[in-house]
Design a protein around this motif. Structure first.
Motif, mmCIF file in Angstrom:
data_model
loop_
_atom_site.group_PDB
_atom_site.id
_atom_site.type_symbol
_atom_site.label_atom_id
_atom_site.label_comp_id
_atom_site.label_asym_id
_atom_site.label_seq_id
_atom_site.Cartn_x
_atom_site.Cartn_y
_atom_site.Cartn_z
ATOM 1 N N PRO A 127 2.394 -6.406 -15.162
ATOM 2 C CA PRO A 127 1.537 -5.370 -15.759
ATOM 3 C C PRO A 127 0.889 -4.491 -14.704
ATOM 4 C CG PRO A 127 0.492 -7.521 -15.864
ATOM 5 C CD PRO A 127 1.890 -7.759 -15.397
ATOM 6 N N GLY A 128 0.702 -3.223 -15.068
ATOM 7 C CA GLY A 128 -0.026 -2.317 -14.190
ATOM 8 C C GLY A 128 -1.504 -2.353 -14.505
ATOM 9 N N GLY A 129 -2.233 -1.435 -13.880
ATOM 10 C CA GLY A 129 -3.654 -1.367 -14.147
ATOM 11 C C GLY A 129 -4.452 -0.985 -12.921
ATOM 12 N N ARG A 130 -5.733 -1.287 -12.985
ATOM 13 C CA ARG A 130 -6.662 -0.953 -11.914
ATOM 14 C C ARG A 130 -6.764 -2.142 -10.957
ATOM 15 N NH1 ARG A 130 -13.076 -0.071 -12.466
ATOM 16 N NH2 ARG A 130 -13.411 1.478 -10.834
ATOM 17 N N PHE A 131 -6.497 -1.883 -9.698
ATOM 18 C CA PHE A 131 -6.479 -2.945 -8.702
ATOM 19 C C PHE A 131 -7.372 -2.581 -7.520
ATOM 20 C CE2 PHE A 131 -2.792 -3.877 -11.126
ATOM 21 C CZ PHE A 131 -2.387 -5.175 -10.852
ATOM 22 N N VAL A 132 -8.007 -3.606 -6.942
ATOM 23 C CA VAL A 132 -8.623 -3.458 -5.626
ATOM 24 C C VAL A 132 -7.577 -3.862 -4.598
ATOM 25 C CG1 VAL A 132 -10.414 -4.268 -4.050
ATOM 26 C CG2 VAL A 132 -10.941 -3.939 -6.450
ATOM 27 N N SER A 133 -7.465 -3.065 -3.537
ATOM 28 C CA SER A 133 -6.419 -3.303 -2.541
ATOM 29 C C SER A 133 -7.001 -3.262 -1.130
ATOM 30 C CB SER A 133 -5.324 -2.235 -2.683
ATOM 31 O OG SER A 133 -4.458 -2.238 -1.561
ATOM 32 N N VAL A 134 -6.527 -4.191 -0.278
ATOM 33 C CA VAL A 134 -6.821 -4.131 1.153
ATOM 34 C C VAL A 134 -5.525 -4.357 1.915
ATOM 35 C CG1 VAL A 134 -9.202 -4.943 0.949
ATOM 36 C CG2 VAL A 134 -7.378 -6.590 1.340
ATOM 37 N N LEU A 135 -5.461 -3.825 3.129
ATOM 38 C CA LEU A 135 -4.333 -4.064 4.014
ATOM 39 C C LEU A 135 -4.781 -4.997 5.132
ATOM 40 C CD1 LEU A 135 -2.741 -0.507 4.373
ATOM 41 C CD2 LEU A 135 -1.848 -2.452 3.073
ATOM 42 N N TYR A 136 -4.024 -6.044 5.321
ATOM 43 C CA TYR A 136 -4.327 -7.044 6.343
ATOM 44 C C TYR A 136 -3.217 -7.040 7.385
ATOM 45 C CZ TYR A 136 -4.227 -11.690 8.493
ATOM 46 O OH TYR A 136 -4.152 -12.720 9.392
ATOM 47 N N THR A 137 -3.599 -7.012 8.654
ATOM 48 C CA THR A 137 -2.641 -7.094 9.746
ATOM 49 C C THR A 137 -2.912 -8.359 10.546
ATOM 50 O OG1 THR A 137 -2.565 -4.671 9.917
ATOM 51 C CG2 THR A 137 -1.668 -5.929 11.771
ATOM 52 N N GLY A 138 -1.918 -9.229 10.661
ATOM 53 C CA GLY A 138 -2.103 -10.458 11.426
ATOM 54 C C GLY A 138 -1.258 -11.594 10.892
ATOM 55 N N HIS A 139 -1.427 -12.778 11.503
ATOM 56 C CA HIS A 139 -0.696 -13.970 11.093
ATOM 57 C C HIS A 139 -0.983 -14.281 9.631
ATOM 58 C CE1 HIS A 139 -1.122 -14.255 15.447
ATOM 59 N NE2 HIS A 139 -0.130 -15.142 15.482
#
Length: 284
Positions: free
Chosen positions: A215-227
């Motif tokens: 399903p789609g919708g409203r999401f909170v998103s973050v980008l993480y770089t690392g192990h």
């Protein structure tokens, strides 16, 4: 005491098995003493039992459990080489998996970044985004993360990138993702779904892979770089943001793996974490 009887203390020194362990093996019937003093209950063994004691110690050193040792020794007495071979094969697979985990730990420790708990990592500021419904190839099972995730990824990738001479079952339209259906961390029976967005026609005949729509919708998103083991830092930032903005989780989280761990260093792995959210009602 007959000449061929060995006191438990001497037998312990010969086999390198503690007296406490020998008493346990006696209780389990794994290595019972040949004789026992009627008055004191003191245990005596024979020289013929030394080989079995040493064999038990060796199998335990290899990482087998006592129950597995019992099965192996019983199979050996029956001449059942197949059972022994299967147990050794499974033990080897578990050992190689553990060796891989320890290698990853060693690499993290070499990074020598104590302020971040040994990880070199970065997390972007969370953003709210509208995510469309996604048609995906999906495999979902319960199991252990370290074993189940790579296996399910392999099954999905075999549909997208089949062996030479075979037609792809589908065309990828996005990165591999992990959908977490559990509300808590589960050690051995985690509910794991791996998925790949697809486009066009699909032919999954003869596979356990299925097509479904996330399903789609409203999401909170973050980008993480690392192990990958340090991804919890991204969830920490994400949940802090949700608390600050009066948002509640509205479904399972997703991890999107945006580059290939075989092509970039571990501290350059890029993961997007998405969490569907809804606003807390003003009266709450």
């Amino acid at each position: 005491m007959p000449v061929d009887q060995i006191p438990i203390g001497t037998f312990s020194r010969i086999t390198h098995l503690s007296q406490k362990a020998l008493r346990l093996y006696d209780e389990r019937g794994l290595l019972a003493p040949a004789a026992r003093d009627i008055c004191t209950g003191y245990r005596y063994y024979t020289f013929a039992q030394v080989e079995r004691g040493i064999r038990i110690r060796h199998l335990l050193w290899l990482g087998f459990s006592l129950s597995e040792v019992e099965v192996i020794l019983d199979a050996r007495e029956r001449g059942d080489a197949g059972t022994i071979r299967d147990l050794f094969r499974a033990r080897l697979a578990a050992t190689e998996q553990e060796a891989g985990r320890l290698h990853a730990i060693a690499e993290v420790l070499r990074a020598q970044d104590p302020l971040n708990g040994g990880f070199r990592m970065s997390v972007t500021e969370p953003v709210i985004k509208e995510v469309p419904a996604l048609r995906v190839l999906s495999r979902r099972e319960r199991g252990v993360y370290q074993e189940t995730i790579p296996r399910l990824i392999g099954e999905l990738c075999a549909c997208i990138y089949p062996a030479e001479g075979r037609q792809p079952a589908a065309r990828a339209a996005g990165p591999i993702m992990f959908v977490c259906h559990d509300e808590e961390y589960r050690e051995t029976d985690a509910d794991i779904e791996m998925a790949i967005p697809i486009t066009g026609s699909v032919n999954l005949e003869g596979t356990a892979v299925e097509v479904r729509t996330l399903p789609g919708g409203r999401f909170v998103s973050v980008l993480y770089t690392g192990h990958y083991p340090g991804v919890g830092k991204a969830y920490e930032r994400l949940f802090a943001y949700m608390g600050e903005h009066r948002l509640l989780a509205a479904g399972p989280s997703r991890e999107l793996y945006l580059n290939n761990p075989h092509e970039v260093p571990e501290d350059e792995l890029l993961t997007e974490i998405q969490y569907p959210v809804q606003e807390i009602p003003p009266s709450a």
